[in-house]
Design a protein around this motif. Structure first.
Motif, mmCIF file in Angstrom:
data_model
loop_
_atom_site.group_PDB
_atom_site.id
_atom_site.type_symbol
_atom_site.label_atom_id
_atom_site.label_comp_id
_atom_site.label_asym_id
_atom_site.label_seq_id
_atom_site.Cartn_x
_atom_site.Cartn_y
_atom_site.Cartn_z
ATOM 1 N N VAL A 229 1.124 -1.378 0.339
ATOM 2 C CA VAL A 229 0.114 0.004 0.025
ATOM 3 C C VAL A 229 1.066 1.475 0.143
ATOM 4 N N VAL A 230 2.151 1.461 0.367
ATOM 5 C CA VAL A 230 2.938 2.156 1.147
ATOM 6 C C VAL A 230 3.552 2.410 -0.187
ATOM 7 N N GLY A 231 4.225 1.035 -0.660
ATOM 8 C CA GLY A 231 4.747 1.313 -2.303
ATOM 9 C C GLY A 231 4.110 2.290 -3.488
ATOM 10 N N GLY A 232 3.026 1.234 -3.635
ATOM 11 C CA GLY A 232 1.845 1.972 -4.195
ATOM 12 C C GLY A 232 1.182 -0.012 -4.976
ATOM 13 N N LEU A 233 0.432 0.044 -4.732
ATOM 14 C CA LEU A 233 0.228 -1.349 -5.398
ATOM 15 C C LEU A 233 0.291 -1.975 -6.816
ATOM 16 N N GLY A 234 0.719 -2.432 -7.287
ATOM 17 C CA GLY A 234 0.965 -3.741 -9.131
ATOM 18 C C GLY A 234 2.219 -3.167 -9.449
ATOM 19 N N SER A 235 3.142 -2.136 -8.902
ATOM 20 C CA SER A 235 3.970 -2.088 -8.543
ATOM 21 C C SER A 235 5.953 -2.256 -7.724
ATOM 22 N N LEU A 274 -3.976 4.487 2.218
ATOM 23 C CA LEU A 274 -5.156 4.046 1.827
ATOM 24 C C LEU A 274 -5.895 5.368 1.710
ATOM 25 N N LEU A 275 -6.426 6.549 2.265
ATOM 26 C CA LEU A 275 -6.884 6.973 2.500
ATOM 27 C C LEU A 275 -6.449 8.302 1.887
ATOM 28 N N LEU A 276 -5.101 8.530 2.199
ATOM 29 C CA LEU A 276 -5.004 10.108 0.979
ATOM 30 C C LEU A 276 -3.611 10.061 0.326
ATOM 31 N N ARG A 277 -3.270 8.795 0.199
ATOM 32 C CA ARG A 277 -2.711 8.616 -1.592
ATOM 33 C C ARG A 277 -2.593 6.768 -1.664
ATOM 34 N N PRO A 278 -3.986 6.937 -2.301
ATOM 35 C CA PRO A 278 -4.282 5.485 -2.576
ATOM 36 C C PRO A 278 -3.218 4.460 -3.707
ATOM 37 N N SER A 279 -2.772 5.545 -4.360
ATOM 38 C CA SER A 279 -1.925 4.897 -5.392
ATOM 39 C C SER A 279 -0.272 4.185 -4.895
ATOM 40 N N GLY A 280 -0.260 4.897 -3.421
ATOM 41 C CA GLY A 280 1.117 5.213 -3.251
ATOM 42 C C GLY A 280 2.189 5.846 -3.247
ATOM 43 N N LEU A 281 3.732 5.651 -3.348
ATOM 44 C CA LEU A 281 4.854 6.028 -3.796
ATOM 45 C C LEU A 281 4.708 5.986 -5.121
ATOM 46 N N PHE A 282 4.719 4.710 -5.782
ATOM 47 C CA PHE A 282 5.580 4.064 -6.796
ATOM 48 C C PHE A 282 3.659 3.480 -7.814
ATOM 49 N N GLY A 283 2.618 4.018 -7.115
ATOM 50 C CA GLY A 283 1.432 3.268 -7.217
ATOM 51 C C GLY A 283 1.110 3.400 -9.036
ATOM 52 N N VAL A 284 0.847 1.683 -9.419
ATOM 53 C CA VAL A 284 -0.427 2.486 -10.941
ATOM 54 C C VAL A 284 -1.560 2.715 -10.658
ATOM 55 N N GLY A 285 -2.311 2.955 -9.747
ATOM 56 C CA GLY A 285 -3.453 3.674 -10.048
ATOM 57 C C GLY A 285 -4.654 2.289 -9.516
ATOM 58 N N ILE A 286 -5.453 3.154 -9.203
ATOM 59 C CA ILE A 286 -6.567 1.711 -8.611
ATOM 60 C C ILE A 286 -7.394 1.509 -9.857
ATOM 61 N N ARG A 287 -7.664 0.874 -10.398
ATOM 62 C CA ARG A 287 -8.270 -0.214 -11.397
ATOM 63 C C ARG A 287 -9.333 -0.594 -10.628
#
Lengths: 288, 319
Positions: A229-235, A274-287
């Motif tokens: 979650v912190v790093g970014g989901l999917g990355s 999750l609340l403030l930056r759901p895409s995390g540090l490097f996330g692909v965003g929420i699909r």
């Protein structure tokens, strides 16, 4: 000052192992948008199998890492083929419930095989190394080195090999990947296997540091959730950076406010991200 | 009509049970009622509203601790203390709902899971209040009947509430959120306010229940209060019976409670694994649960009866 550096280094060392676990978890999430609750059991099975091999059969530690990684990788492959594949296109709750229930079944299986007690790996890398003014545990250094090498190898595999490119293709554009002739189902099996392999190796690497038991998985899987979650989901890279961050937060936080509150702190950090930056540090965003 | 008769018979049996049977049956039924309450509460937020919570034991545990502390330090009678537990659960659920319900799907599930673990870690760590892993002890409850009747009242209340919800505008709005939240919002459903209301509604009874459970056990510690096994069992029950149905949680709770009791007595070592297998089986073989299956086969009337009758009456009037 010396304490600060020592804490920082220890945090990074711990984070290296989290990376091995979380990168696999994130790879699975990236490819099939499934959150694998049973990932913790890949780790605990890896640790316990490692203890059985090293202590019970006298297998050299590094060979045990390889053997266990392959075994747990195969286990993950089979789990995907037999179970998760059936719900991969369904609503997310179904795959969540399925992997959650698989996790309880595995914990119970682990209790039957290994019993409920803690199992250590005494005498393996129990010394410490002096590095300048610092004393570092040998087990942590070895674990960190192997973990980072393995994470790097998988990264290279994803970047260079045909299979790796196919995995990234399915992760980014599943429909187009399928149209282009990639067998998405096979890629999903492979990804789950790869995730299992990494978590299994992480388990063996943890065994000399912490006593292992069949119920340890839950403690680590939630940390791996926090990491991704912190790093970014999917990355993949995000999970690596996130893991080092969480390792440092855990060790430094544990020093400042005590271990139990540091654990709670990690969960609050996860919820905050999750609340403030759901895409995390490097996330692909929420699909969705 | 027949539904009303069945309900009355059930009510009479539940009321008469402790007068006519052994302590074991009462003790078993207490646990059954507990799960009925948890299942109906979970059904409101996860079945009707579609927000799958993996951390509803948070409210159960909070209620258990609040009520135990009230009894120990303020010498409050246990039924009132349990209500205090419910009040705390509601007070926590309101702001929490505003925050957590911004997450969707898997994210909400993981967030709630993490939350329950965070509460558990706090209960372990805050040893000056909770005694950490040692747990808190209450004077033992010799007579289970008062607890039994309170739980029974709560359980029947929730079944009735769910029946009303199923036939109400509020229920339909929650279903709309479940099916397509953005669409519902666009059609003027005040999604945030309604889902927070559903969340708070689903937190109240587990809070009270946690307090009653602590009194029943006369003991509470972090693994008991925030037990993932309780969570998993509750989810399994609702899933088995049918999410978002009026009778699903009841059917699921009764069938699985009996099954678990048999399994637990015979195979205590593989009990949890069996629960896991049961959930996996339901997910793979009948993901919609038993009740929707029975409705499709015509063994049971479809849900939302009052609304359906209303809808079918409106058609000839227009024609």
């Amino acid at each position: 000052m010396r304490t600060a550096i020592e804490l920082l280094v220890n945090g990074v060392l711990l984070g290296g192992i989290y990376a091995l676990m979380a990168c696999g978890l994130n790879l699975i999430f990236g490819v099939m948008r499934v959150i694998n609750f049973a990932h913790g059991e890949f780790l605990s099975f890896g640790a316990l199998l490692g203890v059985s091999l090293v202590i019970g059969f006298g297998v050299p530690f590094l060979l045990a890492v390889v053997l266990v990684a392959v075994a747990i990788g195969l286990f993950g492959f089979l789990m995907q083929a037999a179970l998760v594949e059936r719900v991969v296109d369904g609503p997310p709750i179904m795959s969540l419930l399925l992997t959650y229930s698989a996790s309880t079944v595995f914990v119970n299986g682990g209790l039957l095989i290994w019993g409920g007690g803690y199992q250590g790996m005494p005498g393996v890398f129990s010394g410490s190394v002096s590095l300048g003014p610092m004393n570092l545990s040998q087990a942590r250094l070895v674990a960190f080195t192997v973990a980072v090498v393995l994470t790097g190898l998988v990264y290279a595999f994803l970047a260079k090999s045909m299979f790796g490119k196919a995995i990234r293709a399915v992760s980014e554009q599943p429909e187009i990947a399928t149209v282009s002739g990639i067998a998405a189902a096979q890629i999903r099996y492979l990804t789950f296997g790869l995730g299992g392999l990494m978590a299994g190796a992480a388990g063996v690497l943890l065994a000399p540091m912490f006593a292992s038991d069949p119920q340890m998985g839950a403690r680590f899987v939630i940390k791996a959730f926090t990491v991704i979650v912190v790093g970014g989901l999917g990355s993949y890279v995000g999970a690596f950076v996130g893991a080092l961050t969480i390792g440092v937060v855990e060790v430094v936080g544990g020093y400042l406010v005590g271990q139990t509150f540091a654990t709670a702190l990690l969960y609050f950090l996860m919820i905050a991200f999750l609340l403030l930056r759901p895409s995390g540090l490097f996330g692909v965003g929420i699909r969705r | 009509m027949s539904g009303r008769i069945v309900a009355l018979v059930l009510l009479a049996v539940t009321a008469a049970l402790p007068l006519a049977s052994a302590a074991y049956v009462v003790s078993f039924t207490v646990q059954l009622l507990l799960f009925v309450i948890l299942a109906y509460s979970w059904n409101i937020i996860s079945g009707y509203t579609g927000y799958t919570s993996f951390g509803h034991t948070s409210f159960f545990g909070l209620g258990a601790y609040a009520s135990t502390l009230l009894i120990l330090h303020a010498q409050i009678a246990w039924p009132l203390a349990a209500l205090g537990g419910g009040a705390l659960a509601v007070a926590v659920a309101w702001p929490l709902g505003l925050v957590m319900l911004r997450l969707r799907g898997s994210f909400f599930a993981i967030g709630m899971f993490g939350l329950a673990r965070a509460f558990e870690a706090l209960a372990f760590g805050w040893a000056s209040v909770t005694q950490g892993g040692t747990g808190l002890y209450l004077p033992p409850a010799y007579d289970l009947r008062p607890i039994y009747y309170l739980l029974a009242a709560l359980a029947f209340g929730l079944v009735f509430l769910t029946y009303r919800l199923d036939n109400s505008r509020f229920g339909l709005q929650l279903l709309a959120i479940r099916e397509d939240e953005d669409g519902a919002e666009a059609l003027g459903v005040k999604t945030t306010r309604l889902k927070v209301r559903a969340f708070v509604l689903s937190a109240a009874a587990p809070g009270i229940c946690g307090g009653l459970y602590a009194t029943y056990l006369s003991f509470i510690d972090p693994p008991t209060a925030f037990s993932p096994a309780t969570e998993l069992t509750t989810i399994a029950m609702v899933l088995f019976g049918g999410m978002g149905t009026v009778l699903g949680p009841l059917v699921g709770a009764v069938v699985l409670s009996v099954l678990y009791e048999v399994l637990w007595a015979r195979f205590p070592q593989i009990y949890l694994g069996m629960v896991g297998l049961a959930i996996a089986g339901v997910v793979l073989l009948m993901p919609r649960g038993v009740l929707p299956l029975a409705m499709r086969r015509g063994w049971l009337p479809h849900g939302r009866g009052a609304l359906r009758r209303l809808a079918s009456r409106a058609v000839p009037a227009e024609a």
